[in-house]
Design a protein around this motif. Sequence first.
Motif, PDB file in Angstrom:
ATOM      1  N   ARG A 101       0.791  -1.275  -0.092  1.00  0.00           N
ATOM      2  CA  ARG A 101      -0.202   0.002   0.043  1.00  0.00           C
ATOM      3  C   ARG A 101       0.844   1.128   0.083  1.00  0.00           C
ATOM      4  O   ARG A 101       0.529   2.075  -0.601  1.00  0.00           O
ATOM      5  CB  ARG A 101      -0.953  -0.034   1.270  1.00  0.00           C
ATOM      6  CG  ARG A 101      -1.949   1.016   1.180  1.00  0.00           C
ATOM      7  CD  ARG A 101      -2.717   1.018   2.371  1.00  0.00           C
ATOM      8  NE  ARG A 101      -3.869   2.139   2.340  1.00  0.00           N
ATOM      9  CZ  ARG A 101      -3.631   3.274   2.309  1.00  0.00           C
ATOM     10  NH1 ARG A 101      -2.599   3.793   2.736  1.00  0.00           N
ATOM     11  NH2 ARG A 101      -4.855   4.233   2.161  1.00  0.00           N
ATOM     12  N   TYR A 167      -6.114  -1.170  -9.451  1.00  0.00           N
ATOM     13  CA  TYR A 167      -5.489  -1.872  -8.544  1.00  0.00           C
ATOM     14  C   TYR A 167      -5.938  -1.945  -7.102  1.00  0.00           C
ATOM     15  O   TYR A 167      -5.140  -1.384  -6.163  1.00  0.00           O
ATOM     16  CB  TYR A 167      -4.095  -1.598  -8.760  1.00  0.00           C
ATOM     17  CG  TYR A 167      -3.471  -1.555 -10.339  1.00  0.00           C
ATOM     18  CD1 TYR A 167      -3.037  -2.724 -10.640  1.00  0.00           C
ATOM     19  CD2 TYR A 167      -3.601  -0.474 -10.942  1.00  0.00           C
ATOM     20  CE1 TYR A 167      -2.597  -2.538 -12.169  1.00  0.00           C
ATOM     21  CE2 TYR A 167      -3.243  -0.392 -12.328  1.00  0.00           C
ATOM     22  CZ  TYR A 167      -2.812  -1.696 -12.982  1.00  0.00           C
ATOM     23  OH  TYR A 167      -2.138  -1.642 -13.971  1.00  0.00           O
ATOM     24  N   GLU A 169      -6.697  -4.120  -4.968  1.00  0.00           N
ATOM     25  CA  GLU A 169      -6.360  -5.377  -4.058  1.00  0.00           C
ATOM     26  C   GLU A 169      -5.347  -4.844  -2.788  1.00  0.00           C
ATOM     27  O   GLU A 169      -5.391  -5.301  -1.749  1.00  0.00           O
ATOM     28  CB  GLU A 169      -5.709  -6.768  -4.681  1.00  0.00           C
ATOM     29  CG  GLU A 169      -6.632  -7.159  -5.900  1.00  0.00           C
ATOM     30  CD  GLU A 169      -6.667  -6.396  -6.901  1.00  0.00           C
ATOM     31  OE1 GLU A 169      -5.781  -5.145  -7.294  1.00  0.00           O
ATOM     32  OE2 GLU A 169      -7.459  -7.008  -8.062  1.00  0.00           O
ATOM     33  N   ASP A 170      -4.341  -3.977  -3.241  1.00  0.00           N
ATOM     34  CA  ASP A 170      -3.388  -3.675  -2.152  1.00  0.00           C
ATOM     35  C   ASP A 170      -3.517  -2.111  -2.015  1.00  0.00           C
ATOM     36  O   ASP A 170      -2.438  -1.386  -1.753  1.00  0.00           O
ATOM     37  CB  ASP A 170      -1.887  -4.000  -2.886  1.00  0.00           C
ATOM     38  CG  ASP A 170      -1.464  -3.595  -3.990  1.00  0.00           C
ATOM     39  OD1 ASP A 170      -2.433  -2.982  -4.701  1.00  0.00           O
ATOM     40  OD2 ASP A 170      -0.508  -3.860  -4.490  1.00  0.00           O
ATOM     41  N   ASP A 174      -7.764   3.415  -9.208  1.00  0.00           N
ATOM     42  CA  ASP A 174      -8.890   2.801  -9.897  1.00  0.00           C
ATOM     43  C   ASP A 174      -9.090   3.838 -11.093  1.00  0.00           C
ATOM     44  O   ASP A 174      -9.595   4.947 -10.777  1.00  0.00           O
ATOM     45  CB  ASP A 174     -10.187   2.741  -8.976  1.00  0.00           C
ATOM     46  CG  ASP A 174     -11.200   2.245  -9.836  1.00  0.00           C
ATOM     47  OD1 ASP A 174     -11.379   1.875 -10.985  1.00  0.00           O
ATOM     48  OD2 ASP A 174     -12.118   1.587  -9.210  1.00  0.00           O
TER      49      ASP A 174
END
Length: 328
Positions: A101, A167, A169-170, A174
């Motif tokens: 992140r 992306y 997920e982490d 967007d």
Amino acid sequence: MNARSTIRLVVSVDTEEEGLWNVGFPVRNNTTTNLRGLARFQALCERHGMPPTYLVTAPVLDDEQAVAEMSKWQQESRCEVGAHCHPWCNPPIVAEQVSSRESYLSNLPRELQYEKLAWLTDAIADRMGVRPTSFRAGRYGFSFVTARCLIQLGYTVDSSHLPLFAYPEDGGPDFRMHARLPHRLVDSSKPGSLIEIPVTTGFTRPGYELRRRIYQQTRQPIPRKLRLAGIADRLGIARRVKLSPEGTQTDDLKQLISAGVRDGLQTLVLMLHSSSLVAGCSPYCASEADFERFLSRLDSCLGFARTEFQAEGVTLTQAAVEIDQMLD
């Protein structure tokens, strides 16, 4: 051909250290072996009349040979050198370990974003002799806070948006609903703006908006179970493509260019990573055979744009200047 009808093609290179692909986010001791491939790549671009834009990270600035090469090419108007921030290895370093992140610049506090961008901007100016005006965020980690920092530092163009991609997920950005046409980002808190020229994405057939809706619908839970996304891709109904020779076949690249021009795109942005310019430094060019195929795809793509659409090669900043005038 007048300025409004000319097709512009920007060849952009995320010019960076090795290590991102399989070892996480190394803060120190990064290597830059891949930069030995810059000269051959530069020659290929010049053969097509396409001056590349090298967007460089902090570790690149410690590579004396690469700095000398890019400085010379920029002085001779054969390329542009811009900035590419990998926050994990870009001073000021505030942690010895960086989470996924935290690898996105846009997830950092505004003050830290600004400090890292200011350091990189000053370092490029010192090492290259020219203050950078173009930017792309590492891993596309861009937000309007990032844009405000860039405006404050005197940048004129960003190319961090990647329409159709996300992306989450982490904790990544967007861009699924973001515009793919160049546009102006304005800082309402103070005078200043930034031209956003997204990396070119789209489909292998014209009709972008319709195909974008189909693409989104086929990724809903029920259509996904029915594997409609794969069917739409195989049939070419909604085959999503990024304008990059990394992992994309030559025919798909040509079809993306043709579809984009037919849909009204006047500025195309091709992107690649410098780690693909030497065999063994990226998954896209794991072997010498992969590397030669990669160069062949790039050569064919540039030749196609030039011969079929008389595309004019421009740097990111050159494109932004022309687009800014058109947006007034």
